[in-house]
Design a protein around this motif. Structure first.
Motif, PDB file in Angstrom:
ATOM      1  N   SER A   1       1.116  -1.271  -0.155  1.00  0.00           N
ATOM      2  CA  SER A   1      -0.058   0.048   0.063  1.00  0.00           C
ATOM      3  C   SER A   1       0.948   1.149   0.111  1.00  0.00           C
ATOM      4  CB  SER A   1      -0.528   0.103   1.025  1.00  0.00           C
ATOM      5  OG  SER A   1      -1.049  -1.246   1.501  1.00  0.00           O
ATOM      6  N   VAL A   2       0.547   2.282  -0.827  1.00  0.00           N
ATOM      7  CA  VAL A   2       1.120   3.380  -0.778  1.00  0.00           C
ATOM      8  C   VAL A   2       0.274   4.515  -0.312  1.00  0.00           C
ATOM      9  CG1 VAL A   2       2.945   4.766  -2.372  1.00  0.00           C
ATOM     10  CG2 VAL A   2       2.684   2.181  -2.627  1.00  0.00           C
ATOM     11  N   PHE A   3       1.024   5.458   0.229  1.00  0.00           N
ATOM     12  CA  PHE A   3       0.172   6.829   0.589  1.00  0.00           C
ATOM     13  C   PHE A   3       0.430   7.750  -0.534  1.00  0.00           C
ATOM     14  CE2 PHE A   3       0.558  11.152   2.223  1.00  0.00           C
ATOM     15  CZ  PHE A   3      -0.605  11.176   2.956  1.00  0.00           C
TER      16      PHE A   3
ATOM     17  N   GLU B   1      -0.898  11.651  -1.967  1.00  0.00           N
ATOM     18  CA  GLU B   1      -1.710  12.907  -1.706  1.00  0.00           C
ATOM     19  C   GLU B   1      -2.787  12.974  -2.849  1.00  0.00           C
ATOM     20  OE1 GLU B   1      -0.228  16.807  -0.606  1.00  0.00           O
ATOM     21  OE2 GLU B   1       1.730  15.703  -0.333  1.00  0.00           O
TER      22      GLU B   1
ATOM     23  N   ARG C   1      -3.783  15.006  -5.270  1.00  0.00           N
ATOM     24  CA  ARG C   1      -3.481  16.202  -5.987  1.00  0.00           C
ATOM     25  C   ARG C   1      -3.123  15.438  -7.394  1.00  0.00           C
ATOM     26  NH1 ARG C   1       1.851  15.891  -6.352  1.00  0.00           N
ATOM     27  NH2 ARG C   1       2.995  14.969  -4.568  1.00  0.00           N
TER      28      ARG C   1
ATOM     29  N   SER D   1      -8.421   3.811  -2.135  1.00  0.00           N
ATOM     30  CA  SER D   1      -9.286   4.298  -1.299  1.00  0.00           C
ATOM     31  C   SER D   1      -8.976   5.757  -0.901  1.00  0.00           C
ATOM     32  CB  SER D   1      -9.462   3.247  -0.164  1.00  0.00           C
ATOM     33  OG  SER D   1      -9.665   3.878   1.134  1.00  0.00           O
ATOM     34  N   GLU D   2      -9.919   6.613  -0.939  1.00  0.00           N
ATOM     35  CA  GLU D   2      -9.576   8.073  -0.738  1.00  0.00           C
ATOM     36  C   GLU D   2     -10.540   8.846   0.248  1.00  0.00           C
ATOM     37  OE1 GLU D   2     -11.202   7.315  -3.443  1.00  0.00           O
ATOM     38  OE2 GLU D   2     -12.857   8.713  -3.099  1.00  0.00           O
ATOM     39  N   THR D   3      -9.638   9.899   0.905  1.00  0.00           N
ATOM     40  CA  THR D   3     -10.265  10.809   1.690  1.00  0.00           C
ATOM     41  C   THR D   3     -10.300  12.268   0.874  1.00  0.00           C
ATOM     42  OG1 THR D   3      -8.584  11.563   2.783  1.00  0.00           O
ATOM     43  CG2 THR D   3      -9.637   9.687   3.734  1.00  0.00           C
TER      44      THR D   3
ATOM     45  N   ASP E   1      -8.329  14.350   1.561  1.00  0.00           N
ATOM     46  CA  ASP E   1      -6.926  14.873   1.528  1.00  0.00           C
ATOM     47  C   ASP E   1      -5.932  13.897   0.856  1.00  0.00           C
ATOM     48  OD1 ASP E   1      -7.364  17.093   2.953  1.00  0.00           O
ATOM     49  OD2 ASP E   1      -7.225  16.045   4.859  1.00  0.00           O
ATOM     50  N   PHE E   2      -6.035  12.625   1.287  1.00  0.00           N
ATOM     51  CA  PHE E   2      -5.091  11.646   0.304  1.00  0.00           C
ATOM     52  C   PHE E   2      -5.841  10.263   0.092  1.00  0.00           C
ATOM     53  CE2 PHE E   2      -5.632  10.826   5.028  1.00  0.00           C
ATOM     54  CZ  PHE E   2      -5.691   9.369   5.069  1.00  0.00           C
TER      55      PHE E   2
ATOM     56  N   ILE F   1      -5.096   5.939  -0.275  1.00  0.00           N
ATOM     57  CA  ILE F   1      -4.401   4.884   0.113  1.00  0.00           C
ATOM     58  C   ILE F   1      -4.294   3.847  -1.139  1.00  0.00           C
ATOM     59  CG2 ILE F   1      -3.754   2.617   1.126  1.00  0.00           C
ATOM     60  CD1 ILE F   1      -5.601   3.954   3.477  1.00  0.00           C
TER      61      ILE F   1
ATOM     62  N   ILE G   1       5.748   6.824   1.032  1.00  0.00           N
ATOM     63  CA  ILE G   1       5.409   6.024   2.275  1.00  0.00           C
ATOM     64  C   ILE G   1       4.551   4.969   1.843  1.00  0.00           C
ATOM     65  CG2 ILE G   1       3.909   5.888   4.654  1.00  0.00           C
ATOM     66  CD1 ILE G   1       5.334   8.471   5.061  1.00  0.00           C
TER      67      ILE G   1
END
Lengths: 433, 145
Positions: free
Chosen positions: B7-9, B11, B13, B37-39, B41-42, B44, B65
């Motif tokens: 899994s990778v963080f 952002e 954008r 999967s997203e919010t 802000d970011f 996954i 990350i």
């Protein structure tokens, strides 16, 4: 000439005022020397004894006090009276999370109430008025300060505290409140709501006293127009008492400092030298009459200008300009003091690297407070629920430390803007000064 | 019986996802399955790749990350009702799914599903699925797809 609450003091000729300040200063210096070992040590370090202070002309010989001193002496180290004589405390946040606690004797409360009664009178209030106090009540000085002043003046006082806009408007209309006291951003918000609900004709407000945060002349004009009132500024800080250290009169050209209780100086924040009136520098206060928590030469970190020109209202007290910035990195967000170092403290405590950026803005006259935090492997998870849990935990820890809610945004590592290698910690988009 | 997932963080954008996929592509890593999967802000980004260790190394070297975790991979026939069969088995077995996503393999008549269950639940879930006639795939099988 307007009305006065305490005409004799508020219009005291300059020479008499100076004599009164001198007499009170000498007494106060002796008092702290006798009662507060912390002060005695500080004065001894500077080679000053009470004998050296014969009047206001000797003020410059005294050492400065800063928020660091308040932190070092926390909680009781600067208390200048018996604990049994203290009747109340108020508190505000300090630089590293340790709070500043200020103590009051009954006499301190009475004098503070007087200062606020002067402010209310200068805003046109008298015992016939209905004063809605929509500042927060509690440790924050806003609510109880104006409440005390309003009660002292004999006004019908509505201790509604902040929040619950619907109830605010209902009380305002049903009771026909005539004076509103709250933060300027809340006043602007209330004004907006009142107009949206078409209640503008139902309110009977004639004036408002709005302080505890920076606001502009544009904001004043906006509030005055939307509510059909005169909007007055008020200044104060918990360390000195609370609101009412200085207040605006009908001229609305600067705030009169209650000089019978506080001596104001302006210093160059770098050299710490006193600079002349009409020049911008850091505002320094000496409390002359406080019994429980007297502060000598307390550096407010507010940048300001003093104006001794005669005021059309007849008051002889010097006027201070609205604070024009800070000489430290403190932010005032929704009326609450926030130091970037507090966020650092929380992040470190939560085991996160202190990579953050504060973004403050004002949207619809309300401060927004966002904190970008760089994501770490420790905080990251393939499961959204785990990240949310940690994020929630961080937000709660920040709320505990700061006293207000910040919205946390997790950003990619090394994305927080760095200028010349140094992270930019604060982006304040509000144009307040 | 678990399969490694990275899994990778990322952002939220423009270009955030491309940076990750570009880095993996340049390192010759083949992506078998992907889900985001997203919010606000970011996001996954979750991936099944042909070489998870290399992928993690590439990601970390690129300053991303990431995290490698065990997930379940199950297979079913590529026909209507087969995913339903898997889900219903998991539900009956009281296996709490955190998330799931499906993918297909080339030249095969099987549909695959990646299921994230609690680490402590993993063994029980595998056992339960097998007992109920569901094919659980292991790391090697996935690599060879």
């Amino acid at each position: 000439m307007g009305k006065f609450y305490d005409e004799e003091m508020e219009t005291l000729p300059a020479d008499k005022l100076r004599a009164l300040q001198s007499e009170r200063l000498v007494k106060q210096v002796k008092r702290v020397w006798d009662n507060v070992p912390y002060y005695r040590k500080k004065m001894e370090a500077k080679g000053v004894t009470p004998d050296d202070i014969k009047g206001i002309e000797d003020l410059h010989k005294l050492p400065f006090m800063t928020k660091d001193d308040l932190r070092d002496a926390y909680p009781y180290g600067l208390l200048a009276c018996d604990r049994k004589d203290v009747v109340r405390i108020h508190s505000t946040s300090g630089t590293t999370g340790k709070r500043v606690v200020a103590f009051y004797t009954q006499n301190d409360i009475d004098l503070w109430d007087n200062c606020c009664a002067r402010a209310l009178t200068a805003a046109g209030a008298d015992e016939g008025d209905i004063v809605q106090v929509s500042y927060g009540y509690g440790l924050f000085t806003g609510g109880m300060g104006l409440h005390g002043g309003s009660t002292k003046l004999g006004c019908m006082t509505v201790p509604i505290s902040s929040g619950n806009t619907e109830r605010q408007i209902q009380f305002m209309t049903d009771l026909e409140a005539s004076i509103l006291c709250c933060t300027p951003s809340y006043a602007a918000y209330l004004a907006e709501s009142i107009n949206e609900q078409g209640m503008r004709d139902k309110i009977k407000l004639k004036a408002g006293i709005f302080g505890a945060e920076a606001w502009t002349e544009e904001m004043r004009a906006d509030i005055e127009k939307k509510l059909g009132i005169k909007a007055y500024d008020i200044y104060g800080l918990t360390e000195l008492s609370g609101p009412g250290v200085a207040y605006e009169c009908e001229a609305q050209k600067g705030m009169h400092i209650n000089e019978d209780h506080f001596i104001a100086e302006i210093i160059n924040p770098k050299t710490q030298e006193v600079i002349p009136d009409n020049e911008k520098g850091e505002l320094v206060f000496t409390s002359l009459t406080k019994e429980a928590f007297p502060l000598l030469r307390y550096r407010t970190k507010d940048l300001c200008v003093l104006n001794r020109e005669k005021c059309s209202c007849g008051r002889t007290f010097v006027r201070m300009h609205k604070p024009m910035g800070r000489s430290d990195d403190m932010l005032i967000i929704r009326g609450v003091n926030v130091f970037p170092s507090q966020i650092e403290t929380v992040l470190l405590k939560e085991g996160m690297p202190p990579n953050y950026q504060i973004i403050v803005d004002r949207v619809n006259n309300t401060d927004t407070f966002d904190i970008n935090v760089e994501m770490t492997e420790d905080m990251f998870s393939d499961r959204m629920s785990k990240i949310s849990e940690k994020e929630g935990h961080l937000m709660a820890a920040l709320k505990t430390m700061l006293g207000i809610q910040a919205k946390v945004h997790l950003v990619a590592p090394k994305t927080i803007e760095r200028s010349e290698g140094k992270a930019v910690r604060v982006i304040d988009k509000r144009k307040l000064y | 019986m678990a399969v490694k997932q990275i899994s990778v963080f990322i952002e939220n954008r423009v270009g955030g996802l491309a940076e990750v996929t570009d880095a993996l592509g340049s390192a010759n890593i083949n992506i078998r399955a992907l889900s985001i999967s997203e919010t606000s802000d970011f996001g996954i980004l979750r991936l099944i790749v042909d070489d998870v260790n290399k992928a993690a190394k590439v990601m970390r070297e690129g300053g991303f990350i990431c995290q490698v975790t065990d997930v379940l991979a199950v297979a079913g026939e590529d026909k209507p009702g087969s995913i339903a069969k898997i889900i219903s088995a998991l539900t009956k077995g009281n296996v709490d799914m955190e998330y799931a996503y499906a993918f297909f393999a080339k030249n095969e008549d099987l549909a695959y599903m990646i299921v994230r269950v609690d680490d402590e639940e993993m063994d029980r879930a595998v056992r339960y699925l097998k007992d109920n006639g569901i094919q659980v795939v292991d790391e090697e099988d996935v690599m060879n797809l």
